[in-house]
Design a protein around this motif. Structure first.
Motif, PDB file in Angstrom:
ATOM      1  N   ARG A  32      -2.278 -41.991  -1.382  1.00  0.00           N
ATOM      2  CA  ARG A  32      -1.025 -41.753  -0.657  1.00  0.00           C
ATOM      3  C   ARG A  32      -0.548 -40.321  -0.863  1.00  0.00           C
ATOM      4  NH1 ARG A  32       1.237 -41.729   3.603  1.00  0.00           N
ATOM      5  NH2 ARG A  32       0.105 -43.670   3.844  1.00  0.00           N
ATOM      6  N   TYR A  33      -0.630 -39.809  -2.099  1.00  0.00           N
ATOM      7  CA  TYR A  33      -0.203 -38.430  -2.357  1.00  0.00           C
ATOM      8  C   TYR A  33      -1.055 -37.450  -1.546  1.00  0.00           C
ATOM      9  CZ  TYR A  33       1.716 -40.798  -6.519  1.00  0.00           C
ATOM     10  OH  TYR A  33       2.344 -41.649  -7.375  1.00  0.00           O
ATOM     11  N   LEU A  34      -2.354 -37.721  -1.467  1.00  0.00           N
ATOM     12  CA  LEU A  34      -3.253 -36.886  -0.666  1.00  0.00           C
ATOM     13  C   LEU A  34      -2.889 -36.952   0.815  1.00  0.00           C
ATOM     14  CD1 LEU A  34      -6.628 -37.763  -2.399  1.00  0.00           C
ATOM     15  CD2 LEU A  34      -5.695 -35.466  -2.188  1.00  0.00           C
ATOM     16  N   ILE A  35      -2.652 -38.150   1.306  1.00  0.00           N
ATOM     17  CA  ILE A  35      -2.294 -38.330   2.717  1.00  0.00           C
ATOM     18  C   ILE A  35      -1.009 -37.579   3.037  1.00  0.00           C
ATOM     19  CG2 ILE A  35      -1.488 -40.019   4.430  1.00  0.00           C
ATOM     20  CD1 ILE A  35      -3.446 -42.029   2.999  1.00  0.00           C
ATOM     21  N   ASN A  36      -0.002 -37.747   2.199  1.00  0.00           N
ATOM     22  CA  ASN A  36       1.269 -37.069   2.464  1.00  0.00           C
ATOM     23  C   ASN A  36       1.091 -35.558   2.518  1.00  0.00           C
ATOM     24  OD1 ASN A  36       2.609 -39.506   2.611  1.00  0.00           O
ATOM     25  ND2 ASN A  36       3.464 -39.381   0.561  1.00  0.00           N
ATOM     26  N   ALA A  37       0.310 -35.011   1.596  1.00  0.00           N
ATOM     27  CA  ALA A  37       0.083 -33.569   1.579  1.00  0.00           C
ATOM     28  C   ALA A  37      -0.706 -33.128   2.809  1.00  0.00           C
ATOM     29  CB  ALA A  37      -0.642 -33.160   0.297  1.00  0.00           C
ATOM     30  N   ALA A  38      -1.743 -33.869   3.160  1.00  0.00           N
ATOM     31  CA  ALA A  38      -2.559 -33.502   4.319  1.00  0.00           C
ATOM     32  C   ALA A  38      -1.738 -33.553   5.603  1.00  0.00           C
ATOM     33  CB  ALA A  38      -3.770 -34.431   4.426  1.00  0.00           C
ATOM     34  N   VAL A  39      -0.931 -34.572   5.762  1.00  0.00           N
ATOM     35  CA  VAL A  39      -0.091 -34.689   6.953  1.00  0.00           C
ATOM     36  C   VAL A  39       0.912 -33.535   7.005  1.00  0.00           C
ATOM     37  CG1 VAL A  39       1.727 -36.099   8.033  1.00  0.00           C
ATOM     38  CG2 VAL A  39      -0.405 -37.166   7.267  1.00  0.00           C
ATOM     39  N   ARG A  40       1.507 -33.206   5.863  1.00  0.00           N
ATOM     40  CA  ARG A  40       2.478 -32.101   5.821  1.00  0.00           C
ATOM     41  C   ARG A  40       1.822 -30.782   6.212  1.00  0.00           C
ATOM     42  NH1 ARG A  40       2.718 -28.417   2.210  1.00  0.00           N
ATOM     43  NH2 ARG A  40       1.700 -29.648   0.600  1.00  0.00           N
ATOM     44  N   ILE A  41       0.686 -30.490   5.599  1.00  0.00           N
ATOM     45  CA  ILE A  41       0.000 -29.223   5.870  1.00  0.00           C
ATOM     46  C   ILE A  41      -0.433 -29.149   7.335  1.00  0.00           C
ATOM     47  CG2 ILE A  41      -2.071 -27.861   5.353  1.00  0.00           C
ATOM     48  CD1 ILE A  41      -1.842 -29.044   2.444  1.00  0.00           C
ATOM     49  N   TYR A  42      -1.034 -30.208   7.814  1.00  0.00           N
ATOM     50  CA  TYR A  42      -1.505 -30.224   9.195  1.00  0.00           C
ATOM     51  C   TYR A  42      -0.339 -30.121  10.178  1.00  0.00           C
ATOM     52  CZ  TYR A  42      -3.495 -32.080  13.540  1.00  0.00           C
ATOM     53  OH  TYR A  42      -3.851 -32.283  14.845  1.00  0.00           O
ATOM     54  N   ALA A  43       0.738 -30.842   9.941  1.00  0.00           N
ATOM     55  CA  ALA A  43       1.901 -30.783  10.840  1.00  0.00           C
ATOM     56  C   ALA A  43       2.485 -29.379  10.882  1.00  0.00           C
ATOM     57  CB  ALA A  43       2.959 -31.798  10.410  1.00  0.00           C
ATOM     58  N   GLU A  44       2.538 -28.715   9.720  1.00  0.00           N
ATOM     59  CA  GLU A  44       3.055 -27.345   9.683  1.00  0.00           C
ATOM     60  C   GLU A  44       2.130 -26.386  10.423  1.00  0.00           C
ATOM     61  OE1 GLU A  44       3.751 -26.497   5.540  1.00  0.00           O
ATOM     62  OE2 GLU A  44       5.459 -27.866   5.435  1.00  0.00           O
ATOM     63  N   LYS A  45       0.826 -26.554  10.245  1.00  0.00           N
ATOM     64  CA  LYS A  45      -0.139 -25.684  10.941  1.00  0.00           C
ATOM     65  C   LYS A  45      -0.119 -25.934  12.443  1.00  0.00           C
ATOM     66  CE  LYS A  45      -4.088 -24.613   8.980  1.00  0.00           C
ATOM     67  NZ  LYS A  45      -5.412 -24.723   8.343  1.00  0.00           N
ATOM     68  N   ALA A  46      -0.039 -27.195  12.843  1.00  0.00           N
ATOM     69  CA  ALA A  46      -0.061 -27.548  14.262  1.00  0.00           C
ATOM     70  C   ALA A  46       1.308 -27.393  14.912  1.00  0.00           C
ATOM     71  CB  ALA A  46      -0.560 -28.987  14.426  1.00  0.00           C
ATOM     72  N   LYS A  47       2.340 -27.187  14.074  1.00  0.00           N
ATOM     73  CA  LYS A  47       3.719 -27.062  14.554  1.00  0.00           C
ATOM     74  C   LYS A  47       4.123 -28.267  15.415  1.00  0.00           C
ATOM     75  CE  LYS A  47       3.737 -21.995  14.425  1.00  0.00           C
ATOM     76  NZ  LYS A  47       2.966 -21.930  13.263  1.00  0.00           N
ATOM     77  N   THR A  48       3.792 -29.435  14.895  1.00  0.00           N
ATOM     78  CA  THR A  48       4.140 -30.678  15.582  1.00  0.00           C
ATOM     79  C   THR A  48       4.343 -31.778  14.542  1.00  0.00           C
ATOM     80  OG1 THR A  48       3.491 -32.179  17.368  1.00  0.00           O
ATOM     81  CG2 THR A  48       1.743 -31.486  15.867  1.00  0.00           C
ATOM     82  N   LYS A  49       4.922 -32.872  14.970  1.00  0.00           N
ATOM     83  CA  LYS A  49       5.130 -34.023  14.084  1.00  0.00           C
ATOM     84  C   LYS A  49       3.876 -34.895  14.091  1.00  0.00           C
ATOM     85  CE  LYS A  49       8.188 -37.988  13.318  1.00  0.00           C
ATOM     86  NZ  LYS A  49       7.125 -38.931  12.995  1.00  0.00           N
ATOM     87  N   ILE A  50       3.448 -35.288  12.924  1.00  0.00           N
ATOM     88  CA  ILE A  50       2.320 -36.192  12.769  1.00  0.00           C
ATOM     89  C   ILE A  50       2.883 -37.488  12.193  1.00  0.00           C
ATOM     90  CG2 ILE A  50       0.053 -36.555  11.718  1.00  0.00           C
ATOM     91  CD1 ILE A  50       0.292 -34.045  13.591  1.00  0.00           C
ATOM     92  N   ASP A  51       2.685 -38.592  12.874  1.00  0.00           N
ATOM     93  CA  ASP A  51       3.176 -39.874  12.364  1.00  0.00           C
ATOM     94  C   ASP A  51       2.386 -40.265  11.125  1.00  0.00           C
ATOM     95  OD1 ASP A  51       5.187 -40.303  14.301  1.00  0.00           O
ATOM     96  OD2 ASP A  51       3.693 -41.045  15.721  1.00  0.00           O
ATOM     97  N   ASN A  52       3.092 -40.747  10.125  1.00  0.00           N
ATOM     98  CA  ASN A  52       2.528 -41.066   8.822  1.00  0.00           C
ATOM     99  C   ASN A  52       2.983 -42.481   8.456  1.00  0.00           C
ATOM    100  OD1 ASN A  52       1.626 -41.071   6.161  1.00  0.00           O
ATOM    101  ND2 ASN A  52       2.835 -39.306   5.537  1.00  0.00           N
ATOM    102  N   PHE A  53       2.028 -43.405   8.370  1.00  0.00           N
ATOM    103  CA  PHE A  53       2.330 -44.801   8.075  1.00  0.00           C
ATOM    104  C   PHE A  53       1.569 -45.245   6.838  1.00  0.00           C
ATOM    105  CE2 PHE A  53       3.493 -44.428  12.450  1.00  0.00           C
ATOM    106  CZ  PHE A  53       4.482 -45.365  12.669  1.00  0.00           C
ATOM    107  N   ASP A  54       2.130 -46.251   6.152  1.00  0.00           N
ATOM    108  CA  ASP A  54       1.413 -46.850   5.034  1.00  0.00           C
ATOM    109  C   ASP A  54       1.324 -48.353   5.220  1.00  0.00           C
ATOM    110  OD1 ASP A  54       3.826 -48.030   4.151  1.00  0.00           O
ATOM    111  OD2 ASP A  54       4.053 -46.721   2.430  1.00  0.00           O
TER     112      ASP A  54
END
Length: 175
Positions: A32-54
């Protein structure tokens, strides 16, 4: 981490689903910690919202807290899909004990529905109630019995990794 982010970018992923933090297994919490970080980094790079579910692995799979129910995604399986799912699960011997325990605890019918819950707070590293995660108590008991030299702890092991990942910028940084 960087490979995961590159894969998200390459495939233009807009929704990521993975383990919830439950304190049952440190590997699942680390995922989960990895997923949260990857989603954050990717969303910032792509300048868009990435949906994140658990989703729950130790808790009842069909449970979605009332405050998340409207935003959650419920997947209800047909009889054929459910039979295929259960056959696949039972054909995976490495987790047979865990599966039987989960069925005993939640009932087989709970596995007909999966609740994917939106992750609202990626800075929350804990998802357990009580005096710490289950894996600490389990590990400490194994240390007392002489099976392990040291127990994995949240503060000593998982928290430093979670902190590192929460501030990790990615190899190319965020543009």
């Amino acid at each position: 981490m960087d490979e995961i982010v590159r894969d998200l970018e390459l495939n233009e992923i807009d929704l990521v689903v993975g383990d919830a933090v439950e304190g049952f297994n440190p590997t699942h919490d680390l995922c989960r910690y990895l997923i949260n970080a990857a989603v954050r980094i990717y969303a910032e790079k792509a300048k868009t919202k990435i949906d994140n579910f658990d989703f729950l692995l130790d808790g009842p799979p069909d449970y979605c807290p009332p405050e998340l129910d409207q935003e959650g995604i419920r997947i209800r399986l047909s009889d054929t899909e459910f039979e295929r799912k259960m056959a696949a699960v039972r054909d995976y011997p490495d987790i047979a004990v865990d599966i039987e325990q989960a069925i005993k605890q939640h009932g087989e019918s709970a596995f007909r529905t999966e609740c994917l819950r939106p992750v609202k707070d990626t800075s929350s590293y804990t998802g357990w109630k009580g005096d710490g995660p289950h894996y600490e108590r389990y590990g400490k008991a194994k240390v007392r019995n002489g099976m392990y030299p040291e127990a994995i702890t949240f503060q000593g092991h998982l928290r430093p990794l979670a902190d590192f990942l929460a501030s990790y910028p990615g190899s190319a940084g965020v543009e």
